[in-house]
Structure formats: C-alpha cells, structure tokens
Design a protein around this motif. Sequence first.
Motif, PDB file in Angstrom:
ATOM      1  N   PHE A   1     -54.171  56.664  32.748  1.00 29.61           N
ATOM      2  CA  PHE A   1     -53.122  55.641  32.675  1.00 29.61           C
ATOM      3  C   PHE A   1     -53.522  54.324  33.361  1.00 29.61           C
ATOM      4  CE2 PHE A   1     -50.565  59.484  31.946  1.00 29.61           C
ATOM      5  CZ  PHE A   1     -49.833  59.082  30.832  1.00 29.61           C
ATOM      6  N   TYR A   2     -54.802  54.125  33.553  1.00 28.90           N
ATOM      7  CA  TYR A   2     -55.270  52.891  34.194  1.00 28.90           C
ATOM      8  C   TYR A   2     -54.812  51.670  33.395  1.00 28.90           C
ATOM      9  CZ  TYR A   2     -58.535  49.367  36.037  1.00 28.90           C
ATOM     10  OH  TYR A   2     -59.088  48.231  36.589  1.00 28.90           O
ATOM     11  N   LYS A   3     -53.981  50.859  34.029  1.00 27.04           N
ATOM     12  CA  LYS A   3     -53.419  49.645  33.411  1.00 27.04           C
ATOM     13  C   LYS A   3     -52.766  49.927  32.058  1.00 27.04           C
ATOM     14  CE  LYS A   3     -56.314  46.326  35.844  1.00 27.04           C
ATOM     15  NZ  LYS A   3     -57.209  45.137  35.766  1.00 27.04           N
ATOM     16  N   GLN A   4     -52.296  51.162  31.886  1.00 23.91           N
ATOM     17  CA  GLN A   4     -51.633  51.554  30.646  1.00 23.91           C
ATOM     18  C   GLN A   4     -50.351  52.325  30.941  1.00 23.91           C
ATOM     19  OE1 GLN A   4     -52.328  50.883  27.376  1.00 23.91           O
ATOM     20  NE2 GLN A   4     -53.877  49.440  28.120  1.00 23.91           N
ATOM     21  N   HIS A   5     -49.579  51.828  31.891  1.00 22.44           N
ATOM     22  CA  HIS A   5     -48.301  52.471  32.186  1.00 22.44           C
ATOM     23  C   HIS A   5     -47.271  51.417  32.573  1.00 22.44           C
ATOM     24  CE1 HIS A   5     -50.063  52.103  36.248  1.00 22.44           C
ATOM     25  NE2 HIS A   5     -48.796  52.033  36.666  1.00 22.44           N
ATOM     26  N   SER A   6     -46.031  51.748  32.347  1.00 16.48           N
ATOM     27  CA  SER A   6     -44.927  50.879  32.747  1.00 16.48           C
ATOM     28  C   SER A   6     -44.482  51.272  34.150  1.00 16.48           C
ATOM     29  CB  SER A   6     -43.773  51.003  31.748  1.00 16.48           C
ATOM     30  OG  SER A   6     -44.186  50.606  30.456  1.00 16.48           O
ATOM     31  N   SER A   7     -43.490  50.551  34.683  1.00 13.35           N
ATOM     32  CA  SER A   7     -43.039  50.795  36.056  1.00 13.35           C
ATOM     33  C   SER A   7     -41.573  51.218  36.082  1.00 13.35           C
ATOM     34  CB  SER A   7     -43.205  49.535  36.910  1.00 13.35           C
ATOM     35  OG  SER A   7     -44.570  49.165  37.004  1.00 13.35           O
ATOM     36  N   ILE A   8     -41.268  52.150  36.972  1.00 12.53           N
ATOM     37  CA  ILE A   8     -39.877  52.509  37.204  1.00 12.53           C
ATOM     38  C   ILE A   8     -39.374  51.739  38.427  1.00 12.53           C
ATOM     39  CG2 ILE A   8     -40.196  54.817  36.218  1.00 12.53           C
ATOM     40  CD1 ILE A   8     -40.099  55.965  39.041  1.00 12.53           C
ATOM     41  N   ASP A   9     -38.075  51.601  38.527  1.00 12.78           N
ATOM     42  CA  ASP A   9     -37.460  50.954  39.680  1.00 12.78           C
ATOM     43  C   ASP A   9     -37.906  51.696  40.939  1.00 12.78           C
ATOM     44  OD1 ASP A   9     -35.745  50.152  41.745  1.00 12.78           O
ATOM     45  OD2 ASP A   9     -34.019  49.928  40.413  1.00 12.78           O
ATOM     46  N   PRO A  10     -38.495  51.010  41.929  1.00 12.46           N
ATOM     47  CA  PRO A  10     -38.973  51.693  43.141  1.00 12.46           C
ATOM     48  C   PRO A  10     -37.886  52.456  43.885  1.00 12.46           C
ATOM     49  CG  PRO A  10     -38.981  49.305  43.432  1.00 12.46           C
ATOM     50  CD  PRO A  10     -38.778  49.564  41.967  1.00 12.46           C
ATOM     51  N   MET A  11     -36.629  52.077  43.695  1.00 10.82           N
ATOM     52  CA  MET A  11     -35.544  52.817  44.352  1.00 10.82           C
ATOM     53  C   MET A  11     -35.344  54.191  43.717  1.00 10.82           C
ATOM     54  SD  MET A  11     -34.569  51.043  46.903  1.00 10.82           S
ATOM     55  CE  MET A  11     -32.920  51.531  47.409  1.00 10.82           C
TER      56      MET A  11
END
Length: 368
Positions: free
Chosen positions: A289-299
């Motif tokens: 997933f290197y530079k191939q993933h989205s982000s979830i809310d850190p909370m």
Amino acid sequence: SVNISILIVAVVIFLLVIHHNFLSLSDFLRRELSDPSPLGLQPIDFIPAAPQRLTDETNDKEIAVVIAASDERLGGAIAAMNSIYQHTRSNVVFYIVTLNDTVDHLRTWLRSPPLKNMRYQILEFDPRVLEGKVQVDPQKADTFKPLTFARFYLPNLVPHAEKVIYVDDDVIVQGDIVELYNTPLKPGHAAAFSDDCDSTSSKVAVRGAGSQYNYIGFLDYQKETIRKLAMKANTCSFNPGVFVANLTEWKSQNITKQLEKWMALNVVEELYSKTLAGSITTPPLLIVFYKQHSSIDPMWNVRHLGSSAGKRYSPQFVKAAKLLHWNGHFKPWGRTASYAEVWERWYVPDPAGKFNLIRRHSEAYEAK
C-alpha cells in the motif's frame, strides 16, 4: 358442524404450510453452513435475524466488521464488539475469525444477554494457509499468532461485501461505526488507514517507539530487494489495526496475492527490520500500500494507549476519541493499562470463567 369441518381443514392446511417453510429454511441453512470456504475459512455459526431495534429503513444496509478472536484475548474481542454494537443503530454484522478450539467458548460468550441480539458469523481460520509464507522460530513458536494474518484474506472472509471494516481486538469504539464505514476512498485505493505521522496519536512522543512512525522501522533497507522498491525510508507508516477496505478494488488488484508474495520473499531474504518494530504483519502491508491508500479520520484510531502504563492522553481527549486503541504491551484487560476503566465499561464477563483466570495471570506477569 360444517363450519367446524371447514375450520379444521383450514388449520391443517396452515400447519402444512408452516411445516413446508420450516423444512425449506432448515435446508437453506444447512447448505449455507456446509459450503466450504476457500483458504480454510469455514463458516461455523451465524445469526441471520436483524436486531429488532432497527426500525429506520436507511439502516438496513449491512456494515461488515471483521475482527479476529484468539482464545487468550477473547475478552478483548467481546468488549470491542459490544462497544461497536451499543454505539450504533446501523445493521452491523460481525465476522469473527477464530481457531477451531475457540469456537465453543466464543459461542457460549456470545449468548450473554448484552450480546444476544448481535448479528455475527464465526469463521474458522486454518493456519495451514500460512505455510511457506511465515517463518516461525521453533524457540518462539508460542509467540506466533496466525490470526494476525486474517486481515490479509478479507475477500475470502466476506466474499459478498463491497466494503468492510477491520478492527483489532484491543480497541473500544465510542462513535457510530457507520461514520468510519463511510470513509471516502480515493479511486484505485483498496484501503484507508490512519497514517502515523499525521495522526493525533503521534503528537505525543511514544517511549521506545523510535522510528516506528517511518518505513525504516519496519523494513531492512540494507537488503537490495527493499532498496529496489525505491520507497523512501522516512515515509510515514500507517497502523493496520483499524482500516476500511474496498473489496472490489482489493480483488481487482489481487492484494491478497501481493501480500503473500512479500511474506514468502521475507522467509527467504529476511526483509523485515529487526531493530524496532518487531511486527511481521505490518511490513507486507506497508509495501503493497505504499502511497496507494486513503486516510481515515485520526480520531477513529487513537492509539498507543498500551505503549506505557501511564496516562498519556487527557481524560477530555479520551472522551472525545471515536476509537481507542491499546496497541502495545499494556492491554486494557491488564491491571496496569491506562484508562482500563473505559474498556471495562464494555467488557462482558466470561460465563465460562476462563478469561478471568487468564486476566489474573496477565496481571501477575506484568507485575514482574
């Protein structure tokens, strides 16, 4: 007398219809539970009825949540599921991955009153699928946990789902899980994780974590195979203990095969770092997933609560967190974990009494 005869005939017809439907349903359930799953993932138990509290039609869409449940940490999985279930009105279905010798214990626990209306499916994980992909040190065989690799096989666990949530067993959810489920994923991304460098958790230094926030903490950059990937060593890592997966993309990109490829290569070339992280599940995910993933809310993944015995977050921050994660040595079912009282609110006592004994042993170990 004619009316009585008609009534008797009507009752007989009604009973025959019910009997026919019951036999059809029983046959359907037998077929569902007898069909073998690929890769040794076998459905064991399933409660198909939706909770009665679901009255809003918009809540009917299934929210699939995958969690691994090992016998020695079963209380953690139970508390995690209970916290998710009690904080949502959505149609959550838990896919509980476990080993054969844990099934009876798990099924008994799930009959507890606070959990009896939960929808779930128990899946047996066959460790043989990992043969040739994981090198187990004979002197440390007891530390090998095959269920940590269940997250690699999500399409096999939930073949019908387009999207799933994976959570570790050492979490407590304080928000509505549908919010995490609705995390937007960029086109072409098969998963969304919480990045370590950008997460709320990383704002406070973690004692002993070192460069676990970066790729160099997990991969051996002295190995030519790693260097050829041209992945920057200071790239922010991510935590795979909580993530959202788009299974359509996962299957399209053969993510499971890619992960298995890097697992097998590590057996031959020892590509993982031995200095800091010590994880054998995170490195393949970081590569694929290197530079191939989205982000979830850190909370939705406030972690490192288990990195030390002290309280590293304020009570106000802990209360505001959507998901608390006790990754690290100090688990919330141990006496020395920070904010263990938050975890205990959602813990359901083990009717078999097994986990309570394990908990006392754990506390005695941590006291040494």
